[in-house]
Motif scaffolding. Structure first.
Motif, PDB file in Angstrom:
ATOM      1  N   LEU A  12       0.827  -1.210   0.000  1.00 47.61           N
ATOM      2  CA  LEU A  12       0.000   0.000   0.000  1.00 47.61           C
ATOM      3  C   LEU A  12       0.862   1.261   0.000  1.00 47.61           C
ATOM      4  CD1 LEU A  12      -2.788  -1.065   2.515  1.00 47.61           C
ATOM      5  CD2 LEU A  12      -3.115  -0.585   0.079  1.00 47.61           C
ATOM      6  N   GLN A  13       1.959   1.226   0.734  1.00 48.92           N
ATOM      7  CA  GLN A  13       2.859   2.370   0.739  1.00 48.92           C
ATOM      8  C   GLN A  13       3.472   2.597  -0.637  1.00 48.92           C
ATOM      9  OE1 GLN A  13       5.626   1.554   3.922  1.00 48.92           O
ATOM     10  NE2 GLN A  13       4.215   2.240   5.522  1.00 48.92           N
ATOM     11  N   GLU A  14       3.751   1.508  -1.342  1.00 48.49           N
ATOM     12  CA  GLU A  14       4.278   1.633  -2.690  1.00 48.49           C
ATOM     13  C   GLU A  14       3.245   2.261  -3.614  1.00 48.49           C
ATOM     14  OE1 GLU A  14       6.406  -1.057  -6.184  1.00 48.49           O
ATOM     15  OE2 GLU A  14       5.399  -2.042  -4.496  1.00 48.49           O
ATOM     16  N   VAL A  15       2.003   1.806  -3.523  1.00 45.28           N
ATOM     17  CA  VAL A  15       0.932   2.403  -4.327  1.00 45.28           C
ATOM     18  C   VAL A  15       0.827   3.901  -4.037  1.00 45.28           C
ATOM     19  CG1 VAL A  15      -1.556   2.470  -4.736  1.00 45.28           C
ATOM     20  CG2 VAL A  15      -0.398   0.261  -4.504  1.00 45.28           C
ATOM     21  N   ALA A  16       0.792   4.258  -2.762  1.00 47.00           N
ATOM     22  CA  ALA A  16       0.653   5.669  -2.380  1.00 47.00           C
ATOM     23  C   ALA A  16       1.806   6.502  -2.919  1.00 47.00           C
ATOM     24  CB  ALA A  16       0.562   5.787  -0.861  1.00 47.00           C
ATOM     25  N   GLY A  17       3.020   5.958  -2.837  1.00 43.56           N
ATOM     26  CA  GLY A  17       4.183   6.689  -3.320  1.00 43.56           C
ATOM     27  C   GLY A  17       4.154   6.910  -4.818  1.00 43.56           C
ATOM     28  N   VAL A  18       3.725   5.897  -5.559  1.00 44.19           N
ATOM     29  CA  VAL A  18       3.658   6.009  -7.009  1.00 44.19           C
ATOM     30  C   VAL A  18       2.583   7.024  -7.423  1.00 44.19           C
ATOM     31  CG1 VAL A  18       3.109   4.764  -9.119  1.00 44.19           C
ATOM     32  CG2 VAL A  18       4.566   3.702  -7.397  1.00 44.19           C
ATOM     33  N   VAL A  19       1.421   6.965  -6.798  1.00 48.63           N
ATOM     34  CA  VAL A  19       0.357   7.927  -7.103  1.00 48.63           C
ATOM     35  C   VAL A  19       0.812   9.343  -6.750  1.00 48.63           C
ATOM     36  CG1 VAL A  19      -2.009   8.624  -6.614  1.00 48.63           C
ATOM     37  CG2 VAL A  19      -1.441   6.199  -6.774  1.00 48.63           C
ATOM     38  N   HIS A  20       1.466   9.489  -5.608  1.00 48.38           N
ATOM     39  CA  HIS A  20       1.959  10.801  -5.168  1.00 48.38           C
ATOM     40  C   HIS A  20       2.874  11.408  -6.225  1.00 48.38           C
ATOM     41  CE1 HIS A  20       4.203  13.792  -2.870  1.00 48.38           C
ATOM     42  NE2 HIS A  20       3.263  13.733  -1.938  1.00 48.38           N
ATOM     43  N   GLU A  21       3.810  10.615  -6.715  1.00 46.08           N
ATOM     44  CA  GLU A  21       4.754  11.098  -7.721  1.00 46.08           C
ATOM     45  C   GLU A  21       4.064  11.394  -9.044  1.00 46.08           C
ATOM     46  OE1 GLU A  21       8.835   9.588 -10.006  1.00 46.08           O
ATOM     47  OE2 GLU A  21       7.968   8.414  -8.364  1.00 46.08           O
ATOM     48  N   SER A  22       3.145  10.538  -9.436  1.00 44.87           N
ATOM     49  CA  SER A  22       2.510  10.662 -10.744  1.00 44.87           C
ATOM     50  C   SER A  22       1.606  11.882 -10.860  1.00 44.87           C
ATOM     51  CB  SER A  22       1.693   9.403 -11.044  1.00 44.87           C
ATOM     52  OG  SER A  22       2.507   8.263 -11.084  1.00 44.87           O
ATOM     53  N   LEU A  23       0.954  12.270  -9.765  1.00 45.59           N
ATOM     54  CA  LEU A  23      -0.027  13.356  -9.828  1.00 45.59           C
ATOM     55  C   LEU A  23       0.568  14.732  -9.558  1.00 45.59           C
ATOM     56  CD1 LEU A  23      -3.217  11.841  -8.166  1.00 45.59           C
ATOM     57  CD2 LEU A  23      -2.538  11.901 -10.555  1.00 45.59           C
ATOM     58  N   ALA A  24       1.864  14.797  -9.293  1.00 47.69           N
ATOM     59  CA  ALA A  24       2.465  16.075  -8.919  1.00 47.69           C
ATOM     60  C   ALA A  24       2.244  17.136  -9.992  1.00 47.69           C
ATOM     61  CB  ALA A  24       3.955  15.880  -8.646  1.00 47.69           C
ATOM     62  N   GLU A  25       2.463  16.785 -11.271  1.00 46.15           N
ATOM     63  CA  GLU A  25       2.346  17.787 -12.319  1.00 46.15           C
ATOM     64  C   GLU A  25       0.901  18.191 -12.587  1.00 46.15           C
ATOM     65  OE1 GLU A  25       2.839  16.585 -16.547  1.00 46.15           O
ATOM     66  OE2 GLU A  25       3.577  14.695 -15.679  1.00 46.15           O
ATOM     67  N   PHE A  26      -0.050  17.435 -12.031  1.00 44.95           N
ATOM     68  CA  PHE A  26      -1.461  17.756 -12.200  1.00 44.95           C
ATOM     69  C   PHE A  26      -2.049  18.395 -10.945  1.00 44.95           C
ATOM     70  CE2 PHE A  26      -0.646  14.171 -15.093  1.00 44.95           C
ATOM     71  CZ  PHE A  26      -0.992  14.766 -16.291  1.00 44.95           C
ATOM     72  N   ASN A  27      -1.178  18.841 -10.039  1.00 49.09           N
ATOM     73  CA  ASN A  27      -1.622  19.494  -8.800  1.00 49.09           C
ATOM     74  C   ASN A  27      -2.622  18.636  -8.047  1.00 49.09           C
ATOM     75  OD1 ASN A  27      -1.519  21.619  -6.932  1.00 49.09           O
ATOM     76  ND2 ASN A  27      -3.333  22.588  -7.793  1.00 49.09           N
ATOM     77  N   TYR A  28      -2.446  17.314  -8.179  1.00 46.01           N
ATOM     78  CA  TYR A  28      -3.281  16.351  -7.443  1.00 46.01           C
ATOM     79  C   TYR A  28      -4.765  16.538  -7.730  1.00 46.01           C
ATOM     80  CZ  TYR A  28       1.239  15.621  -5.474  1.00 46.01           C
ATOM     81  OH  TYR A  28       2.593  15.355  -5.356  1.00 46.01           O
ATOM     82  N   PHE A  29      -5.036  16.916  -8.979  1.00 40.02           N
ATOM     83  CA  PHE A  29      -6.406  17.048  -9.483  1.00 40.02           C
ATOM     84  C   PHE A  29      -7.220  18.117  -8.752  1.00 40.02           C
ATOM     85  CE2 PHE A  29      -6.805  12.384 -11.167  1.00 40.02           C
ATOM     86  CZ  PHE A  29      -5.850  12.669 -12.126  1.00 40.02           C
ATOM     87  N   GLN A  30      -6.595  19.022  -8.057  1.00 42.19           N
ATOM     88  CA  GLN A  30      -7.350  20.015  -7.297  1.00 42.19           C
ATOM     89  C   GLN A  30      -7.124  21.406  -7.875  1.00 42.19           C
ATOM     90  OE1 GLN A  30      -5.897  19.877  -3.233  1.00 42.19           O
ATOM     91  NE2 GLN A  30      -3.776  20.006  -3.891  1.00 42.19           N
ATOM     92  N   ILE A  31      -8.180  22.209  -7.816  1.00 45.36           N
ATOM     93  CA  ILE A  31      -8.072  23.598  -8.225  1.00 45.36           C
ATOM     94  C   ILE A  31      -8.791  24.448  -7.197  1.00 45.36           C
ATOM     95  CG2 ILE A  31     -10.116  23.431  -9.711  1.00 45.36           C
ATOM     96  CD1 ILE A  31      -8.753  25.567 -11.503  1.00 45.36           C
TER      97      ILE A  31
END
Length: 218
Positions: A77-96
């Protein structure tokens, strides 16, 4: 586009591909909850919870279940969280976040937490504003994928909540009508718009938003 990419044994595990062109409709679905935490007359934090659809969740299970026991242990689960964290950085974590129509910058969350409950992947995280966000006029919050690959859905208005809403302020959930949204943005919805490899604002047009409006004299 929610993307989970990971190099493992010389290969790249790609559950969703960042480099893929924009699609006409979502391929991944998540039910979400957003809690806006207010401290006094300022926005203190945004707390997110996303629960992903069964198909995507099962893909995550298959890709990250290293010991093949058909569940995700804490390390996985920590690996999943880390990968998602890295992947969404350029998308501002889908938040505006906007304050009176102007974009507000948010800090990257320190970490993401992954859970796997009832065969569904759950992602939780908290983000903080880079600068204080005073509750003056209208402050709006949205969660959307700019590539329109992932649909983030708030199924109930109550799932966009405000903690410690001050007197003189009101909360409203805005759900755009798709036909009206298309009509209002017809001039920008060109072929070039849809073929932009960097993504587009189509999902922003349809995104459900939470607005906090405060009376200056309140």
């Amino acid at each position: 586009m929610l993307t989970i990419c990971r190099k493992a044994s010389g290969t790249v595990t790609a559950l969703l591909a960042l480099s893929a062109p924009a699609f006409a409709h979502p391929h991944v679905f998540a039910e979400a909850r957003l809690d806006v935490v207010v401290n006094g007359d300022q926005v203190e934090a945004l707390r997110h919870l996303w629960r992903f659809d069964d198909l995507f969740s099962s893909t995550v299970l298959i890709e990250f279940d290293r010991n093949k026991n058909l569940e995700l242990d804490q390390g996985e689960l920590q690996e999943v969280a880390g990968v998602v964290h890295e992947s969404l950085a350029e998308f501002n974590y889908f938040q505006i976040v906007t304050a009176n129509g102007k974009d507000v910058a948010m800090q990257a969350p320190a970490e993401l937490i992954a859970d796997f409950t009832d065969n569904q992947l759950i992602i939780l995280f908290e983000s903080l504003p880079k600068e204080p966000i005073p509750l003056e006029g209208t402050v709006a919050f949205g969660v959307y994928d700019p590539t329109f690959y992932t649909a983030i859905d708030f199924t109930e208005d109550e799932y966009m909540a405000v903690e410690n809403l001050p007197p003189g302020c009101s909360r409203q959930v805005i759900r755009p009508d798709p036909e009206e949204a298309i009509a209002q943005n017809q001039e920008t919805l060109t072929e070039a718009f849809f073929n932009d490899p960097a993504g587009n604002d189509l999902s922003k047009i349809f995104a459900t938003t939470l607005e906090i409006t405060c009376d200056a004299n309140g």
